[in-house]
Design a protein around this motif. Sequence first.
Motif, PDB file in Angstrom:
ATOM      1  N   THR A  98      24.803 -24.085   1.020  1.00 49.33           N
ATOM      2  CA  THR A  98      24.415 -22.840   1.677  1.00 49.33           C
ATOM      3  C   THR A  98      23.260 -22.201   0.919  1.00 49.33           C
ATOM      4  O   THR A  98      23.321 -22.072  -0.296  1.00 49.33           O
ATOM      5  CB  THR A  98      25.594 -21.833   1.673  1.00 49.33           C
ATOM      6  N   PRO A  99      22.202 -21.799   1.640  1.00 44.19           N
ATOM      7  CA  PRO A  99      21.098 -21.150   0.917  1.00 44.19           C
ATOM      8  C   PRO A  99      21.516 -19.805   0.337  1.00 44.19           C
ATOM      9  O   PRO A  99      22.370 -19.116   0.887  1.00 44.19           O
ATOM     10  CB  PRO A  99      20.031 -20.977   1.999  1.00 44.19           C
ATOM     11  N   LEU A 100      20.898 -19.481  -0.791  1.00 48.09           N
ATOM     12  CA  LEU A 100      21.111 -18.185  -1.417  1.00 48.09           C
ATOM     13  C   LEU A 100      20.357 -17.151  -0.580  1.00 48.09           C
ATOM     14  O   LEU A 100      19.148 -17.296  -0.382  1.00 48.09           O
ATOM     15  CB  LEU A 100      20.513 -18.263  -2.824  1.00 48.09           C
ATOM     16  N   VAL A 101      21.056 -16.116  -0.100  1.00 47.12           N
ATOM     17  CA  VAL A 101      20.385 -15.195   0.832  1.00 47.12           C
ATOM     18  C   VAL A 101      19.138 -14.560   0.241  1.00 47.12           C
ATOM     19  O   VAL A 101      18.112 -14.464   0.909  1.00 47.12           O
ATOM     20  CB  VAL A 101      21.329 -14.078   1.374  1.00 47.12           C
ATOM     21  N   GLN A 102      19.190 -14.163  -1.047  1.00 50.69           N
ATOM     22  CA  GLN A 102      18.021 -13.476  -1.629  1.00 50.69           C
ATOM     23  C   GLN A 102      16.995 -14.470  -2.183  1.00 50.69           C
ATOM     24  O   GLN A 102      15.975 -14.063  -2.736  1.00 50.69           O
ATOM     25  CB  GLN A 102      18.452 -12.485  -2.723  1.00 50.69           C
ATOM     26  N   GLY A 103      17.268 -15.780  -2.019  1.00 52.87           N
ATOM     27  CA  GLY A 103      16.430 -16.796  -2.658  1.00 52.87           C
ATOM     28  C   GLY A 103      14.975 -16.776  -2.229  1.00 52.87           C
ATOM     29  O   GLY A 103      14.093 -17.167  -2.993  1.00 52.87           O
ATOM     30  N   LEU A 104      14.718 -16.328  -0.997  1.00 48.42           N
ATOM     31  CA  LEU A 104      13.332 -16.328  -0.513  1.00 48.42           C
ATOM     32  C   LEU A 104      12.667 -14.960  -0.603  1.00 48.42           C
ATOM     33  O   LEU A 104      11.497 -14.824  -0.230  1.00 48.42           O
ATOM     34  CB  LEU A 104      13.292 -16.843   0.935  1.00 48.42           C
ATOM     35  N   ASP A 105      13.400 -13.961  -1.107  1.00 45.92           N
ATOM     36  CA  ASP A 105      12.840 -12.602  -1.165  1.00 45.92           C
ATOM     37  C   ASP A 105      11.484 -12.574  -1.862  1.00 45.92           C
ATOM     38  O   ASP A 105      10.529 -11.966  -1.367  1.00 45.92           O
ATOM     39  CB  ASP A 105      13.795 -11.648  -1.901  1.00 45.92           C
ATOM     40  N   PHE A 106      11.416 -13.224  -3.027  1.00 40.52           N
ATOM     41  CA  PHE A 106      10.168 -13.212  -3.791  1.00 40.52           C
ATOM     42  C   PHE A 106       9.014 -13.783  -2.960  1.00 40.52           C
ATOM     43  O   PHE A 106       7.922 -13.200  -2.902  1.00 40.52           O
ATOM     44  CB  PHE A 106      10.330 -14.001  -5.097  1.00 40.52           C
ATOM     45  N   TYR A 107       9.250 -14.899  -2.293  1.00 35.97           N
ATOM     46  CA  TYR A 107       8.167 -15.548  -1.541  1.00 35.97           C
ATOM     47  C   TYR A 107       7.774 -14.727  -0.314  1.00 35.97           C
ATOM     48  O   TYR A 107       6.604 -14.676   0.054  1.00 35.97           O
ATOM     49  CB  TYR A 107       8.575 -16.974  -1.171  1.00 35.97           C
ATOM     50  N   LYS A 108       8.757 -14.059   0.303  1.00 37.60           N
ATOM     51  CA  LYS A 108       8.429 -13.208   1.448  1.00 37.60           C
ATOM     52  C   LYS A 108       7.572 -12.019   1.006  1.00 37.60           C
ATOM     53  O   LYS A 108       6.612 -11.639   1.690  1.00 37.60           O
ATOM     54  CB  LYS A 108       9.713 -12.730   2.128  1.00 37.60           C
ATOM     55  N   LYS A 109       7.902 -11.464  -0.149  1.00 34.03           N
ATOM     56  CA  LYS A 109       7.086 -10.348  -0.671  1.00 34.03           C
ATOM     57  C   LYS A 109       5.676 -10.827  -1.024  1.00 34.03           C
ATOM     58  O   LYS A 109       4.681 -10.155  -0.743  1.00 34.03           O
ATOM     59  CB  LYS A 109       7.765  -9.723  -1.907  1.00 34.03           C
ATOM     60  N   LEU A 110       5.605 -12.007  -1.624  1.00 31.83           N
ATOM     61  CA  LEU A 110       4.294 -12.578  -1.972  1.00 31.83           C
ATOM     62  C   LEU A 110       3.450 -12.794  -0.712  1.00 31.83           C
ATOM     63  O   LEU A 110       2.266 -12.427  -0.668  1.00 31.83           O
ATOM     64  CB  LEU A 110       4.493 -13.910  -2.721  1.00 31.83           C
TER      65      LEU A 110
END
Length: 454
Positions: A98-110
């Motif tokens: 299962t993907p970590l829900v906050q795992g892409l937060d950094f890349y989305k902000k970038l």
Amino acid sequence: EKPSEPHGPDGIPAGFLWGAATASYQVEGAVHEGGRGASIWDTFSHTPGKVQNGDTGDVADDFFHRYRDDVQLMKRMGLQAFRFSVAWPRVFPSGSGTPLVQGLDFYKKLVDELHANGIEPFCTLYHWDLPQALQDNGGWENPDTARHLADYEGYVAGELSRAGVRHFFTMNEIRTFAELGYGNGTHAPGLAVGRKRLAQLTHTILMGHGLSVQAIRAHSATGVRVGLCENPVAPVPATLEPEDVRAAALAMREENAAYLTAILEGRYTEKYLRRLEDDAPRFTADEMRTISSPLDAVGLNFYTSTYVRSAPGGYEVLPTPSDFPHTASTWLTVSPECMHWGPRLVQELWQPKTIYITENGCSAADTMTSRGEVLDTGRVMYLRNCLGQMRQAIRNGAAVKGYFVWSLLDNFEWADGYSKRFGVVYVDYGNQTRTPKLSAQFYSSMIASNGADL
Ligand code: PNW
């Protein structure tokens, strides 16, 4: 995107994209934040004796925390595109499940930050940071890894395409990470498995690429472009005699038979299979169709050339003289012709619709003067000559639509640690200060004129 016009007399098409590249483990740091799992590069760099001076990517350029300032730096430089990579273990800490829900937060902000500043994001989904948990299950020697990669890439491309990312690359430099990671062990995971196992795991990597192309297309918003970044051996004909030029084309195809050639042709060359005899990979026709799933773009990383000439049997690779000029990295001889013959031969052999130069650059012994400047004239010379050669490739019909200098910032140069600097921006690792080098000024002014005086 700006409309691409026919090549003008100056050779650089209008709408050409000028950018810079980085990779997650080399710049991000913050290796324990947000629930990130360990990658093979965490393990490798923390193993004594593997990386120069015992350097690790634990902090690197601290890009994870400083990306906003760094995007401002890109904007001031006039960059139009930025190539970054996603760290697989930030999204799937143990590689699958299962993907970590906050795992892409950094890349989305970038990505939001890039868009807000008019910079086009180009996303590499695998730049060598394999989750350690998958390596513990055999890594690329386990065919399941190819499936896990595709699941991860499909998920990330789905999410980031909805954040507006339009360009994805499945992998970076299969040739390098297969040969250095599993062939001679100088890169993570540090194995030397022998010819037969290397050929088979390379085939599994190609499957990972092909399955990922399909997964990205299945999960993404419409209009995304999918490619891969590879660093083919770039054969340069020693003379301009037609037989040497033919030899260079043959060498391009055969020297890259296990990588770019297999992906773009959907077959291993007869020569490759014959050369490996009993060590040749086992594969099915169906797998070769997967591996050669159609691409929208081919990303080519060129640093150096291999001189060849015609010889009985096709071609001969010429030895590198011991005094051939080179950069701070011994493997990186100064031979800008790779930027002409590389794209040109790829175009002639495989007719890609779009080529991006996804990396080109050099290392240098950069030091700061007492006035706080970094006067890297060697890099200015290298880049100017490489770009002039790229312009020649475009004149000769290569569909090069963009260029990314390696790298924006000095960073963790794999087994060389921080001892080799590739940035056009200097990083003081003591206080994380960024100082654009002379080469950054050269690059900015070149962008402003779209390469007019190359
Ligand atoms: C590429 N070699 O790596 C990578 O894509 C980058 O991450 C890297 O920083 C850059 O080129 C500069 O090295 C290579 O030893 C690393 O031949 C080593 C080799 C080639 C490419």
